[in-house]
Design an enzyme around this catalytic site. Structure first.
Site, PDB file in Angstrom:
ATOM      1  N   CYS A 101     -18.373   3.212  -4.745  1.00  0.00           N
ATOM      2  CA  CYS A 101     -17.514   4.395  -4.025  1.00  0.00           C
ATOM      3  C   CYS A 101     -18.711   5.284  -3.454  1.00  0.00           C
ATOM      4  O   CYS A 101     -18.185   5.924  -2.179  1.00  0.00           O
ATOM      5  CB  CYS A 101     -16.975   5.101  -5.203  1.00  0.00           C
ATOM      6  SG  CYS A 101     -16.279   6.629  -4.516  1.00  0.00           S
ATOM      7  N   CYS A 197     -12.808   7.082 -12.080  1.00  0.00           N
ATOM      8  CA  CYS A 197     -11.763   7.664 -11.946  1.00  0.00           C
ATOM      9  C   CYS A 197     -10.363   7.060 -11.919  1.00  0.00           C
ATOM     10  O   CYS A 197      -9.236   7.682 -12.067  1.00  0.00           O
ATOM     11  CB  CYS A 197     -12.122   8.488 -10.596  1.00  0.00           C
ATOM     12  SG  CYS A 197     -12.165   7.274  -9.155  1.00  0.00           S
TER      13      CYS A 197
END
Length: 357
Positions: A101, A197
Site C-alpha cells: 500500500c 485496514c
C-alpha cells in the site's frame, strides 16, 4: 511551549496525506507552521472507508485554511493491494499488505497527484525520519521507537525521498496528541488503528473467500518426518508459528512450521522447529540503488514488530541475497519483508522467499 522541529526548507507547497486521524492532522499543522503552503489530500482506499474519517480530515483542513481533495482509489486498491495479498496467501505465503500500500498507493499515486497540483513535496504521518547525507537521502527510525514505521518504508529510493517530509519522526506519540489537543482537533484522543485496514476483524480467510468465491481445499497435516497426523481446513487458515486452532489434540504443543501450496500440506512441529538462522530474500530494493557490497554486515528485522538482529548479507545471484543471522530467529516467514539497517538507518530490504529445505 509547542515547538516545530521538523523541516529545514520552507516556502514550497506540500501535499499532505490526510486520513482523518490525529497523526495526519498534526503532520498538516506542523508542515504549515514550518512555512509550507499546504494542500490536504485524502485517498479512499479500503472498500469500507469511513465517512467520519473524511469529515474529520476535511474539518482539520478547514481549520488550517488548506484546500482539501478526496481521491477515490478503492478500485485500484482492491486490484493492486488486496489482489496481491490474496495471491500471496494462496501461494502459502504471509504477506504484509501495508508495504504494498505504501509503495503503490501512498507514495506511487500520491506523488502523481502532487505533480498534478504543482506541489513540490508530500508529507505523511508515518513515524520515521528522512535524513540527507553526503551519500544521499535515507529513511531513519523514529524518535519514538514504540511507533517506528521505518520497516514499511524500505522501498523508498532517492527520487521520492528527496520530496518526502515525515514531520512526526521527531515526536513522541504523546506529544502529537498534545499538539492536536492544543489546536482543537476533535480527533486528538482517537485510538490508533491496529489492524490491516481491509481486515478489521483479523479474518484473512473471509477476505480471501470473498475475493475468490472459493474455499481452498482441505489437506494433510504432516509431522517433521512427513507422516500424516491429521487434516487441515485449507492453507489460508494458517501461518508460520501458529499454535491455536489446529485441532490436533494430545502430546506436546505443536506449531505450524511449514506451509506448502504445491502439496497442499501444513507441517507441524515443536517450538524449537520454528527457529532458523538462514533465509533467502528477493524483490530487493536498495536505498542508494545498489547493494553496498557482495557481502556485508548489518542488522535486519524480518517482521514489523521485531527488534533488529545481527546478520551477514551475501549476494546470491543477480536478484537475491542470502541472510545468515548470528542467532536463530523464530518463524522467519515467506512473504514477509526483511529490512536491513545500519544503526537506525534503513539501507534496503526485500521479500523473504520460500525455503528450499
Amino acid at each position: 511551549m509547542e515547538q516545530t522541529r521538523i523541516i529545514d526548507t520552507a516556502g514550497e507547497s506540500v501535499l499532505v496525506a490526510m486520513s482523518g486521524g490525529v497523526d495526519s492532522s498534526v503532520t498538516a499543522c506542523l508542515a504549515l507552521d514550518s512555512g509550507y503552503t499546504g494542500v490536504g489530500c485524502m485517498m479512499l482506499l479500503p472498500a469500507e472507508a469511513s465517512e467520519a474519517d473524511t469529515i474529520d480530515a476535511r474539518l482539520v483542513c478547514e481549520k488550517l485554511g488548506m484546500p482539501f481533495h478526496v481521491l477515490d482509489y478503492r478500485a485500484e486498491f482492491r486490484e493492486e493491494v488486496i489482489g496481491r495479498f490474496v495471491g500471496q496467501y494462496l501461494a502459502g505465503k504471509t504477506p504484509n499488505p501495508c508495504i504494498d500500500c505504501n509503495r503503490l498507493m501512498k507514495f506511487g499515486r500520491l506523488f502523481e497527484e502532487a505533480d498534478k497540483l504543482g506541489c513540490e513535496k508530500i508529507a505523511t504521518g508515518h513515524y520515521a525520519r528522512v535524513e540527507k547525507t553526503v551519500d544521499g537521502y535515507f529513511i531513519k527510525k523514529a524518535l519514538d521507537e514504540t511507533k517506528d514505521q521505518s520497516y514499511v518504508l524500505y522501498q523508498l529510493t532517492q527520487k521520492p525521498l528527496a520530496r518526502l517530509l515525515l514531520p512526526l519522526g521527531e515526536y513522541r506519540k504523546t506529544e502529537v496528541r498534545e499538539i492536536a489537543a492544543k489546536r482543537g482537533f476533535r480527533n486528538a484522543s482517537r485510538s490508533d488503528s491496529q489492524d490491516i485496514c481491509f481486515v478489521s476483524d483479523g479474518d484473512y480467510a473471509r477476505i480471501i473467500g470473498e475475493w475468490t468465491g472459493i474455499e481452498p481445499p482441505a489437506g494433510d497435516f504432516l509431522d517433521l518426518a512427513g507422516r500424516v497426523i491429521g487434516r487441515h481446513r485449507g492453507i489460508i487458515h494458517y501461518t508460520l508459528g501458529q499454535r491455536r486452532g489446529l485441532g490436533i489434540a494430545g502430546g506436546e504443543p505443536l506449531y505450524v512450521v511449514k506451509i506448502s501450496a504445491r502439496d497442499n500440506t501444513v507441517t507441524l512441529g515443536p517450538a524449537e522447529a520454528l527457529f532458523r538462522r538462514d533465509a533467502r530474500v528477493g524483490s530487493l530494493t536498495w536505498t542508494l540503488g545498489e547493494m553496498p557490497a557482495d557481502t556485508f554486515r548489518c542488522r535486519a528485522k524480518t517482521r514489523y514488530r521485531q527488534r533488529e538482529q545481527e546478520v551477514t548479507v551475501t549476494r546470491d545471484g543477480a536478484e537475491t541475497v542470502r541472510l545468515l543471522f548470528d542467532e536463530p530467529q523464530r518463524a522467519v516467514t515467506p512473504g514477509q519483508s526483511a529490512v536491513f539497517y545500519l544503526g537506525d538507518t534503513v539501507i534496503g530490504g526485500g521479500e523473504i522467499l520460500p525455503f528450499e529445505d
